[in-house]
Design a protein around this motif. Structure first.
Motif, PDB file in Angstrom:
ATOM      1  N   LEU A   2       0.833  -1.204   0.000  1.00 22.59           N
ATOM      2  CA  LEU A   2       0.000   0.000   0.000  1.00 22.59           C
ATOM      3  C   LEU A   2       0.868   1.254   0.000  1.00 22.59           C
ATOM      4  N   ALA A   3       1.933   1.249   0.782  1.00 22.28           N
ATOM      5  CA  ALA A   3       2.831   2.405   0.822  1.00 22.28           C
ATOM      6  C   ALA A   3       3.533   2.601  -0.519  1.00 22.28           C
ATOM      7  N   VAL A   4       3.925   1.514  -1.163  1.00 23.39           N
ATOM      8  CA  VAL A   4       4.558   1.616  -2.480  1.00 23.39           C
ATOM      9  C   VAL A   4       3.557   2.189  -3.489  1.00 23.39           C
ATOM     10  N   GLY A   5       2.325   1.722  -3.440  1.00 24.76           N
ATOM     11  CA  GLY A   5       1.295   2.260  -4.330  1.00 24.76           C
ATOM     12  C   GLY A   5       1.027   3.728  -4.072  1.00 24.76           C
ATOM     13  N   TRP A  58       1.677   9.337  -5.707  1.00 29.83           N
ATOM     14  CA  TRP A  58       2.168  10.664  -5.369  1.00 29.83           C
ATOM     15  C   TRP A  58       3.204  11.129  -6.393  1.00 29.83           C
ATOM     16  N   LYS A  59       4.123  10.230  -6.767  1.00 25.14           N
ATOM     17  CA  LYS A  59       5.178  10.582  -7.728  1.00 25.14           C
ATOM     18  C   LYS A  59       4.580  10.887  -9.109  1.00 25.14           C
ATOM     19  N   LYS A  60       3.543  10.167  -9.502  1.00 26.27           N
ATOM     20  CA  LYS A  60       2.905  10.405 -10.800  1.00 26.27           C
ATOM     21  C   LYS A  60       2.034  11.651 -10.814  1.00 26.27           C
ATOM     22  N   GLY A  61       1.813  12.254  -9.634  1.00 24.29           N
ATOM     23  CA  GLY A  61       1.006  13.467  -9.557  1.00 24.29           C
ATOM     24  C   GLY A  61      -0.481  13.190  -9.471  1.00 24.29           C
ATOM     25  N   ALA A  62      -0.864  11.997  -9.069  1.00 22.61           N
ATOM     26  CA  ALA A  62      -2.288  11.657  -9.002  1.00 22.61           C
ATOM     27  C   ALA A  62      -3.004  12.420  -7.902  1.00 22.61           C
TER      28      ALA A  62
END
Length: 125
Positions: A109-112, A117-121
């Protein structure tokens, strides 16, 4: 000796009750609407009404995809919270294997979350 048809009697009774109730749930509101006057539309009844003032955009306007993405992320993290409570209550009975399984789940879940977050979602413009 009981006949084969008698074994199906409870199923037929259940089916009959289901048909009667479903018909009633469809027909009775139609009858009630005839008596309450909601079947006689007026321009006031047909106008859109949101938040105290008429709508200023078309109701069929497309939403940005990010709206749906944020909604899906909310559901994912809401379900995660729903999984944590029963796990915490049953932790004494499930032992180390249950603890390890939940830690793997939380790491995934943390990786997702980091990926989203990194993709800007989670950015809203």
């Amino acid at each position: 000796m009981e006949s084969v048809a008698a074994g199906y009697l409870p199923i037929l009774m259940f089916l009959a009750v289901a048909v009667v109730l479903s018909t009633a749930f469809v027909v009775l509101p139609m009858i009630a609407s005839r008596f309450t006057g909601s079947a006689k539309p007026t321009p006031e009844k047909l106008s859109e009404y949101e938040c105290g003032f008429p709508a200023f955009e078309d109701s069929r306007a497309q939403f940005d995809v990010r709206f749906y993405l944020v909604a899906i992320l909310f559901i994912v993290f809401d379900l995660e919270a729903a999984f944590l409570y029963p796990w915490a209550v049953a932790l004494g009975g499930i032992g180390f294997a249950g603890w390890a399984a939940m830690m793997i789940f939380l790491i995934e879940l943390a990786v997702g979350f980091a990926y989203a977050w990194k993709k800007g979602a989670l950015e809203w413009e």
